[in-house]
Scaffold this active site. Structure first.
Site, PDB file in Angstrom:
ATOM      1  N   ASP A  46      42.774  44.471  35.152  1.00  0.00           N
ATOM      2  CA  ASP A  46      42.385  43.432  34.206  1.00  0.00           C
ATOM      3  C   ASP A  46      43.450  42.324  34.303  1.00  0.00           C
ATOM      4  OD1 ASP A  46      41.987  41.869  31.950  1.00  0.00           O
ATOM      5  OD2 ASP A  46      41.359  43.570  30.704  1.00  0.00           O
ATOM      6  N   HIS A  47      43.028  41.182  34.799  1.00  0.00           N
ATOM      7  CA  HIS A  47      43.998  40.111  35.078  1.00  0.00           C
ATOM      8  C   HIS A  47      44.562  39.492  33.794  1.00  0.00           C
ATOM      9  CE1 HIS A  47      46.227  37.541  37.542  1.00  0.00           C
ATOM     10  NE2 HIS A  47      45.283  36.806  38.106  1.00  0.00           N
TER      11      HIS A  47
END
Ligand code: CAO
Length: 432
Positions: A404-405
């Site tokens: 999850d950036h």
């Protein structure tokens, strides 16, 4: 359909195990139900004869819905007229509850006080334990039993309702308000909700298959993950030649203990160290906060005939390779044999998906929310590799990590996977 578990409200009939006219005895399984990622048998509560079956395979049933009617004998040995079991008992209880729910208006709290207080204490205790983890299970949501009933009746998911009472306790009013809101998000989550398909039969023969519960849940979860998590997938590869030699050497020892030492078990062991070294990969995102977990539970994707299941191995950092191999073997078998319980698939912080036994040079796994990262493992193969100036035959394993950036930066992703590869190549790197 009896209450199977706190957060299970419906299921799909996976199999009807009796026929009309069959004599059944207490505890004999009547139907098999697939619920929230697990399947379970519903046993008879009485000896009797099946008078009427009201469901068929593939039907969706809600808790307290009548599944079948059983003719039973009362204690004097006389036939009682069409006693409905097991669901009718549930139904009768549920009617009782409804009446009580009506009575429970102003004086509801008094009536329910003992139970409610106990409930509240338990819930408060739970919410203290998970004080930093606001994405709760249904059982952890603070709400009175009558409010839970109301939510069930109005088809409102309490985990999505913000409570306006003390300690964010959810009131009946909160549930009603939530039910009035347009459920756009829910509609969007349903795969293919607004797609109209062409009539394929104009081009050739077609057939249809009902999507079973697990595949449908997987479809909903991956769609939600894909739509809400900005994914990045990072790739790397590790020279696993020495570790593979180690695995084969120790295979005999493991076999003596009745277990196979597999690549996945070794990766689980390394993950235990990696998650301690890179805490963000063991975290969850909660609005403006990152929830760091100080325990290390890792899920393993298991390919089963019913679809993808992800049993969770707890506290991988505290377990030996042999223990991890035993647990992985047990849980994967349970998943394949439909014996896995929902709680055995909950509480994971990170996931490993190993497709290497099947093949492939790389893939982009999808993060399982509320987790923030997942390791993808592809097929290890021998390749010619330069070691210094010399070309050598080495076994290379391709790895990927999707993350999850919002929580993990590209550089963190690269560092995490490189560290993982370094440890595969030389376990001494754990100490660095
Ligand atoms: N590279 C090369 N070979 C591999 C390998 C890899 N990455 N991973 C496993 N293998 C080999 C094993 O060594 C074994 O070979 P032998 O039979 O010769 O000993 C064979 O493949 C089968 O492995 P396994 O399945 O018995 O054991 P495992 O621990 O490696 O895998 C499990 C367990 C549960 C991960 C696996 O059975 C499985 O279900 N994988 C599919 C996961 C999946 O569906 N992922 C996709 C989810 S969506 O992201």
């Amino acid at each position: 359909m009896p209450d199977i578990a706190e957060n299970v409200e419906k299921g799909t009939i996976a199999a009807v195990l009796v026929s009309e006219g069959d004599k059944v005895s207490v505890d004999q399984p009547l139907v098999e139900i697939e619920t929230d990622k697990a399947s379970t048998d519903i046993p008879s509560e009485f000896d009797g004869v099946v008078a009427e079956i009201k469901v068929q395979e593939g039907d969706e049933v809600k808790v307290h819905q009548v599944i079948l009617i059983l003719e039973v004998e009362d204690e004097d040995g006389q036939d009682e007229q069409e006693k409905e079991k097991p669901a009718e008992k549930g139904k009768a209880e549920s009617h009782g509850e409804e009446e009580q729910a009506e009575k429970e208006t102003d004086d509801e709290k008094k009536d329910d006080k003992g139970r409610d207080n106990q409930d509240q204490e338990q819930e408060e205790q739970k919410s203290k334990e998970h004080s930093s983890d606001k994405k709760r299970n249904l059982s952890e949501v603070p709400a009175a039993p009558s409010v839970r009933r109301l939510a069930r009746e109005m088809d409102v998911d309490l985990t999505r309702v913000k409570g306006s009472g003390p300690g964010e306790r959810i009131t009946a009013e909160d549930v009603k308000k939530h039910a009035d809101k347009p459920q756009q998000a829910d509609a969007k989550e349903k795969p293919g909700a607004d797609e109209k398909l062409p009539d394929f039969s104009q081009w050739g023969p077609v057939s249809r298959e009902k999507i079973k519960t697990i595949r449908r849940l997987t479809a909903e979860n991956v769609l939600q993950s894909w739509q809400t998590i900005p994914h990045v997938t990072h790739f790397d590869e590790a020279d696993i030649t020495n570790l593979e030699k180690f695995r084969i050497q120790h295979q005999k020892k493991a076999e003596k203990q009745g277990v196979k030492l597999t690549v996945t078990a070794i990766l689980l062991k390394i993950a235990g160290f990696a998650l301690q070294k890179f805490p963000r990969f063991n975290a969850s995102l909660d609005d403006n906060e990152i929830v760091f977990k100080h325990y290390f539970n890792v899920g393993v994707a298991v390919d089963t005939p019913r679809g993808l299941l992800v049993p969770v191995i707890r506290d991988v950092n505290t377990k030996s390779l042999i223990q991890l191999s035993v647990e992985l073997d047990e849980l994967a078998n349970k998943a394949r044999e439909r014996k896995i319980a929902p709680e055995e698939m909950q509480g994971g912080n990170f996931t490993i998906s190993n497709l290497g036994g099947i093949g492939g040079t790389g893939f982009t796994p999808i993060v399982l929310p509320p987790q923030v990262a997942i390791l993808g493992v592809s097929r290890a193969v021998y390749k010619p590799v330069y070691v210094g100036d010399k070309l050598k035959k080495r076994m290379i394993i391709p790895l990927s990590v999707s993350y999850d950036h919002r929580v993990i930066d590209g550089a963190d992703g690269a560092r995490f996977l490189r560290w993982f590869c370094d440890v595969i190549e030389d376990p001494f790197a754990i100490l660095q």
